[in-house]
Scaffold this motif. Structure first.
Motif, PDB file in Angstrom:
ATOM      1  N   TYR A  80     -23.947 -36.447-107.293  1.00 26.27           N
ATOM      2  CA  TYR A  80     -22.487 -36.387-107.219  1.00 26.27           C
ATOM      3  C   TYR A  80     -21.940 -36.903-108.553  1.00 26.27           C
ATOM      4  O   TYR A  80     -21.903 -38.121-108.778  1.00 26.27           O
ATOM      5  CB  TYR A  80     -21.962 -37.271-106.091  1.00 26.27           C
ATOM      6  CG  TYR A  80     -22.718 -37.133-104.770  1.00 26.27           C
ATOM      7  CD1 TYR A  80     -22.345 -36.188-103.819  1.00 26.27           C
ATOM      8  CD2 TYR A  80     -23.811 -37.952-104.473  1.00 26.27           C
ATOM      9  CE1 TYR A  80     -23.034 -36.075-102.613  1.00 26.27           C
ATOM     10  CE2 TYR A  80     -24.506 -37.840-103.274  1.00 26.27           C
ATOM     11  CZ  TYR A  80     -24.114 -36.902-102.357  1.00 26.27           C
ATOM     12  OH  TYR A  80     -24.797 -36.791-101.164  1.00 26.27           O
TER      13      TYR A  80
ATOM     14  N   HIS B 125     -21.163 -35.087 -90.927  1.00 26.68           N
ATOM     15  CA  HIS B 125     -22.246 -34.389 -90.234  1.00 26.68           C
ATOM     16  C   HIS B 125     -23.224 -35.399 -89.639  1.00 26.68           C
ATOM     17  O   HIS B 125     -23.181 -36.580 -89.965  1.00 26.68           O
ATOM     18  CB  HIS B 125     -23.008 -33.471 -91.213  1.00 26.68           C
ATOM     19  CG  HIS B 125     -23.787 -34.234 -92.251  1.00 26.68           C
ATOM     20  ND1 HIS B 125     -23.190 -34.860 -93.326  1.00 26.68           N
ATOM     21  CD2 HIS B 125     -25.119 -34.505 -92.361  1.00 26.68           C
ATOM     22  CE1 HIS B 125     -24.106 -35.473 -94.055  1.00 26.68           C
ATOM     23  NE2 HIS B 125     -25.286 -35.279 -93.495  1.00 26.68           N
TER      24      HIS B 125
ATOM     25  N   LEU C  19     -21.918 -43.440 -99.387  1.00 24.56           N
ATOM     26  CA  LEU C  19     -22.260 -43.075 -98.006  1.00 24.56           C
ATOM     27  C   LEU C  19     -21.372 -43.836 -97.033  1.00 24.56           C
ATOM     28  O   LEU C  19     -21.227 -45.054 -97.135  1.00 24.56           O
ATOM     29  CB  LEU C  19     -23.734 -43.414 -97.756  1.00 24.56           C
ATOM     30  CG  LEU C  19     -24.251 -43.187 -96.333  1.00 24.56           C
ATOM     31  CD1 LEU C  19     -24.147 -41.722 -95.920  1.00 24.56           C
ATOM     32  CD2 LEU C  19     -25.700 -43.663 -96.204  1.00 24.56           C
TER      33      LEU C  19
ATOM     34  N   HIS D  94     -21.950 -39.134 -90.432  1.00 27.76           N
ATOM     35  CA  HIS D  94     -21.718 -39.724 -91.748  1.00 27.76           C
ATOM     36  C   HIS D  94     -21.186 -38.684 -92.725  1.00 27.76           C
ATOM     37  O   HIS D  94     -21.211 -37.487 -92.442  1.00 27.76           O
ATOM     38  CB  HIS D  94     -23.001 -40.383 -92.274  1.00 27.76           C
ATOM     39  CG  HIS D  94     -24.206 -39.467 -92.307  1.00 27.76           C
ATOM     40  ND1 HIS D  94     -24.865 -39.047 -91.171  1.00 27.76           N
ATOM     41  CD2 HIS D  94     -24.850 -38.892 -93.339  1.00 27.76           C
ATOM     42  CE1 HIS D  94     -25.873 -38.267 -91.514  1.00 27.76           C
ATOM     43  NE2 HIS D  94     -25.881 -38.140 -92.831  1.00 27.76           N
TER      44      HIS D  94
ATOM     45  N   ALA E 267     -32.961 -37.872-100.119  1.00 31.06           N
ATOM     46  CA  ALA E 267     -33.183 -37.981 -98.673  1.00 31.06           C
ATOM     47  C   ALA E 267     -34.488 -37.267 -98.328  1.00 31.06           C
ATOM     48  O   ALA E 267     -34.701 -36.125 -98.741  1.00 31.06           O
ATOM     49  CB  ALA E 267     -32.026 -37.349 -97.923  1.00 31.06           C
TER      50      ALA E 267
ATOM     51  N   PHE F 184     -36.304 -35.789 -95.152  1.00 32.23           N
ATOM     52  CA  PHE F 184     -36.044 -35.413 -93.758  1.00 32.23           C
ATOM     53  C   PHE F 184     -37.371 -35.183 -93.054  1.00 32.23           C
ATOM     54  O   PHE F 184     -38.125 -34.275 -93.413  1.00 32.23           O
ATOM     55  CB  PHE F 184     -35.220 -34.128 -93.692  1.00 32.23           C
ATOM     56  CG  PHE F 184     -33.818 -34.287 -94.215  1.00 32.23           C
ATOM     57  CD1 PHE F 184     -32.975 -35.263 -93.707  1.00 32.23           C
ATOM     58  CD2 PHE F 184     -33.332 -33.453 -95.205  1.00 32.23           C
ATOM     59  CE1 PHE F 184     -31.677 -35.409 -94.175  1.00 32.23           C
ATOM     60  CE2 PHE F 184     -32.038 -33.596 -95.683  1.00 32.23           C
ATOM     61  CZ  PHE F 184     -31.205 -34.581 -95.166  1.00 32.23           C
TER      62      PHE F 184
HETATM   63  O1  LIG Z   1     -26.175 -38.901-100.424  1.00 30.20           O
HETATM   64  C1  LIG Z   1     -26.062 -39.624 -99.422  1.00 30.20           C
HETATM   65  O2  LIG Z   1     -25.762 -40.815 -99.457  1.00 30.20           O
HETATM   66  C2  LIG Z   1     -26.287 -39.038 -98.046  1.00 30.20           C
HETATM   67  C3  LIG Z   1     -26.866 -37.652 -98.061  1.00 30.20           C
HETATM   68  C4  LIG Z   1     -26.858 -37.019 -96.705  1.00 30.20           C
HETATM   69  O3  LIG Z   1     -26.207 -37.438 -95.776  1.00 30.20           O
HETATM   70  C5  LIG Z   1     -27.697 -35.823 -96.476  1.00 30.20           C
HETATM   71  O4  LIG Z   1     -28.314 -35.298 -97.432  1.00 30.20           O
HETATM   72  O5  LIG Z   1     -27.764 -35.377 -95.289  1.00 30.20           O
END
Ligand SMILES: O=C(O)CCC(=O)C(=O)O
Ligand SMILES: [Fe+2]
Length: 287
Positions: free
Chosen positions: A174, A189, A206, A245, A259, A261
């Motif tokens: 970002y 989401h 976040l 979040h 992240a 997953f």
């Molecule tokens: O960048 C973040 O702090 C969260 C990223 C996130 O929520 C996601 O990739 O699902």
């Protein structure tokens, strides 16, 4: 990889196509950083304090769907080196277009020997460093899932093998934003998978939606944010909560996060664990 946001020049206003509808804009409200999202020390998770630690992770997983872990066993050096290659990646020349204030790279990490061939070849250290990081992050995820098995009264290894087979990496970048009040890095989401292990670096952004309020998750040195996904909520028959979040941007500093997953294999059936169903399952089984 989409890179429009990173190529934004500092003196230009926020482009129209990045402005969110007024009802979802974060505005200029100051969101407090939450001091009550627990930070759990995993140092003694394998020792005599294990039962204690199991209890410590259950509580926030019921309330927020989030907690942070420190002393998790992943070296500071590996965390830093990985973040360095991710940042370098977003400094490389750009191509395409996105509408959230975020550039993003995603790829599978399992099975490693098949996936790695498709990962970025530059920065030159990318494959080596990220392979090591993904292996460690998966191990950490499995340790935490094992704590959940114990906490929920499930058999040891419940989340091992198929239920946690898949691993995807998302790197989010970002850049500083000309008007953070009008846009979002990621909209509200829940993560749809089993468990997320997030390294959020040292820049705020976040936020968790809890009790009708947004609260910020403090970036802690060397910690990982752990986030319960929808599939873990389902398997736990709502004993654990997948937390909503979003990510807000800021005008001063770029923010890079990674992240991991963790999710079941494609052929897994997702359903509430029989022993947690009691009267009735809140969910229907699905593949
Ligand atoms: O960048 C973040 O702090 C969260 C990223 C996130 O929520 C996601 O990739 O699902
Ligand atoms: Fe997320």
């Amino acid at each position: 990889m989409n890179k429009l946001v990173s190529s934004w020049s500092k003196n230009k206003p926020l482009p129209e196509s990045y402005k969110f509808p007024p009802e979802t804009r974060p505005g200029n409200l100051i969101v407090p950083t939450c001091k009550t999202i627990p930070v759990i020390d995993l140092r003694n998770a394998e020792g005599r304090n294990r039962t204690d630690i199991v209890q410590q992770i259950l509580k926030p997983s019921q309330e927020y769907g989030f907690f942070q872990v420190v002393n998790h066993g992943i070296s500071e050096n590996l965390m830093n080196e990985s973040m360095d290659v991710f940042k370098e990646l977003f400094e490389m020349p750009d191509e395409d277009k996105v509408h959230q204030w975020r550039d993003n790279l995603r790829h599978p990490c399992h099975p490693l020997q098949d996936c790695i061939k498709h990962w970025p070849q530059k920065p030159i250290r990318y494959r080596e460093v990220v392979a090591a990081f993904s292996i460690e992050a998966k191990k950490l995820g499995l340790r935490i899932l094992e704590l959940f098995s114990e906490g929920l009264g499930l058999e040891s290894g419940y989340f091992g093998d198929k239920l946690s087979e898949s691993l995807h990496l998302f790197v989010n970048h970002y850049p500083p934003c000309p008007d953070p009040s009008l846009t979002l890095g990621i909209t509200k989401h829940c993560d749809s998978i089993l468990l997320t292990i997030l390294h959020q670096g040292d820049v705020n952004g976040l936020q968790i939606f809890n009790s009708e309020e947004w609260i910020g998750v403090e970036p802690l040195h060397n910690a990982f944010v752990v986030n319960i996904g929808n599939q873990l909520q389902i398997i736990s028959n709502d004993k654990l909560k997948s937390g909503e979040h979003r990510v807000v941007t800021n005008s001063r500093a770029a923010r890079t996060t990674v992240a991991f997953f963790i999710a079941p294999s494609e052929d897994s059936v997702i359903e509430s664990a029989i022993s947690l169903v009691g009267e009735a399952s809140v969910y229907r089984a699905f593949e």
